[in-house]
Design a protein around this motif. Structure first.
Motif, PDB file in Angstrom:
ATOM      1  N   GLN A  74     -92.134  40.697   4.041  1.00  0.00           N
ATOM      2  CA  GLN A  74     -93.175  40.079   5.200  1.00  0.00           C
ATOM      3  C   GLN A  74     -94.009  41.208   5.921  1.00  0.00           C
ATOM      4  OE1 GLN A  74     -90.407  37.970   7.796  1.00  0.00           O
ATOM      5  NE2 GLN A  74     -90.277  36.223   6.201  1.00  0.00           N
ATOM      6  N   SER A  75     -93.403  42.270   5.923  1.00  0.00           N
ATOM      7  CA  SER A  75     -94.248  43.377   6.645  1.00  0.00           C
ATOM      8  C   SER A  75     -93.337  44.930   6.167  1.00  0.00           C
ATOM      9  CB  SER A  75     -94.151  43.460   8.193  1.00  0.00           C
ATOM     10  OG  SER A  75     -93.107  43.428   8.671  1.00  0.00           O
ATOM     11  N   ARG A  77     -94.075  49.525   5.693  1.00  0.00           N
ATOM     12  CA  ARG A  77     -94.671  50.647   5.639  1.00  0.00           C
ATOM     13  C   ARG A  77     -94.085  51.711   4.900  1.00  0.00           C
ATOM     14  NH1 ARG A  77     -92.757  54.099  10.921  1.00  0.00           N
ATOM     15  NH2 ARG A  77     -90.738  53.150  11.119  1.00  0.00           N
ATOM     16  N   PRO A 133     -99.487  50.860   5.336  1.00  0.00           N
ATOM     17  CA  PRO A 133     -99.094  49.528   5.539  1.00  0.00           C
ATOM     18  C   PRO A 133     -98.592  49.084   4.189  1.00  0.00           C
ATOM     19  CG  PRO A 133    -101.216  49.483   5.608  1.00  0.00           C
ATOM     20  CD  PRO A 133    -101.021  50.908   5.715  1.00  0.00           C
ATOM     21  N   PRO A 135     -98.308  45.383   2.269  1.00  0.00           N
ATOM     22  CA  PRO A 135     -98.692  44.052   2.375  1.00  0.00           C
ATOM     23  C   PRO A 135     -97.434  42.995   2.061  1.00  0.00           C
ATOM     24  CG  PRO A 135     -99.581  44.796   0.226  1.00  0.00           C
ATOM     25  CD  PRO A 135     -98.781  46.063   0.785  1.00  0.00           C
ATOM     26  N   ALA A 136     -97.779  41.847   2.476  1.00  0.00           N
ATOM     27  CA  ALA A 136     -96.823  40.768   2.055  1.00  0.00           C
ATOM     28  C   ALA A 136     -96.414  40.864   0.581  1.00  0.00           C
ATOM     29  CB  ALA A 136     -97.158  39.399   2.650  1.00  0.00           C
TER      30      ALA A 136
END
Length: 205
Positions: A74-75, A77, A133, A135-136
């Motif tokens: 979901q998230s 890094r 980041p 991504p999903a």
């Protein structure tokens, strides 16, 4: 050629010096239980504090089916541990992630991978000591129907292409971020592994 790299403080200093010389956990002891097919199990996997040159933090869920484990990130890094002082040569490229299942080696120390999903490129480049980041994502990991899930855990493989780092020609390397509990929940074995990772993450993940 794929390499698994560990970057300690001394190694980071050695890289920087050589390039300059060359010029530019859950505490429960309850036994693991079988999860219902399709039950979404939350996870948080974090290798950021480790000495790996590429680390990551991921949050999401996974669902166990008869022939696969579906991982939903979901998230997340990624962080480069390559020294910023290396400059452009320290830029990692084509950064990718893949999900997999790990298990302990029988009769000896260490672990191995049982299966791995397809790789997904999540960043085109990442400079030294920078973060980016993730991504999903949805990743599917195939598994054997008779696999002992109580002894397996989820891991995220992170990797990238590099340009002559680690005193080697440019190629691809991979590092890992590992779930501290097992797929079906915490066990005495998983708690022992978590303690070992806390002391020496890159040795036990």
């Amino acid at each position: 050629m794929i390499r698994r790299m560990v970057l300690g403080a001394a190694a980071a200093a050695a890289i920087l010096c050589s390039l300059r010389a060359a010029g530019p956990a859950d505490a429960s002891l309850a036994p693991a239980r079988m999860r219902a097919a399709g039950e979404a199990v939350p996870f948080h996997i974090n290798s950021i504090p480790s000495t790996y040159p590429l680390t990551g933090e991921f949050r999401g869920t996974y669902e166990i089916f008869s022939d696969s484990v579906v991982v939903m990130v979901q998230s997340g890094r990624l962080r480069s541990g390559v020294p910023a002082g290396i400059g452009e040569r320290g830029t990692l490229r084509e950064l990718f992630v893949a999900a997999g299942l790990g298990r302990p080696l029988d009769g000896r120390e260490g672990w191995t991978t049982d299966s791995l999903s397809e790789r997904t490129i999540v960043l085109r480049q990442l400079r030294g000591e920078q973060e980016g980041p993730v991504p999903a994502l949805r990743m599917m990991v195939r598994r054997a129907p008779d696999a002992d899930l109580s002894r397996q855990w989820l891991f995220i493989q992170v990797g990238a292409r590099h340009d002559r780092l680690f005193n080697t020609p440019g190629d691809t390397f991979v590092n890992y971020a590992c779930q501290e509990t097992n797929l079906l929940g915490p066990t005495p074995e998983s708690r022992a592994r978590a303690r070992l990772m806390e002391k020496a993450y890159s040795t036990h993940c």
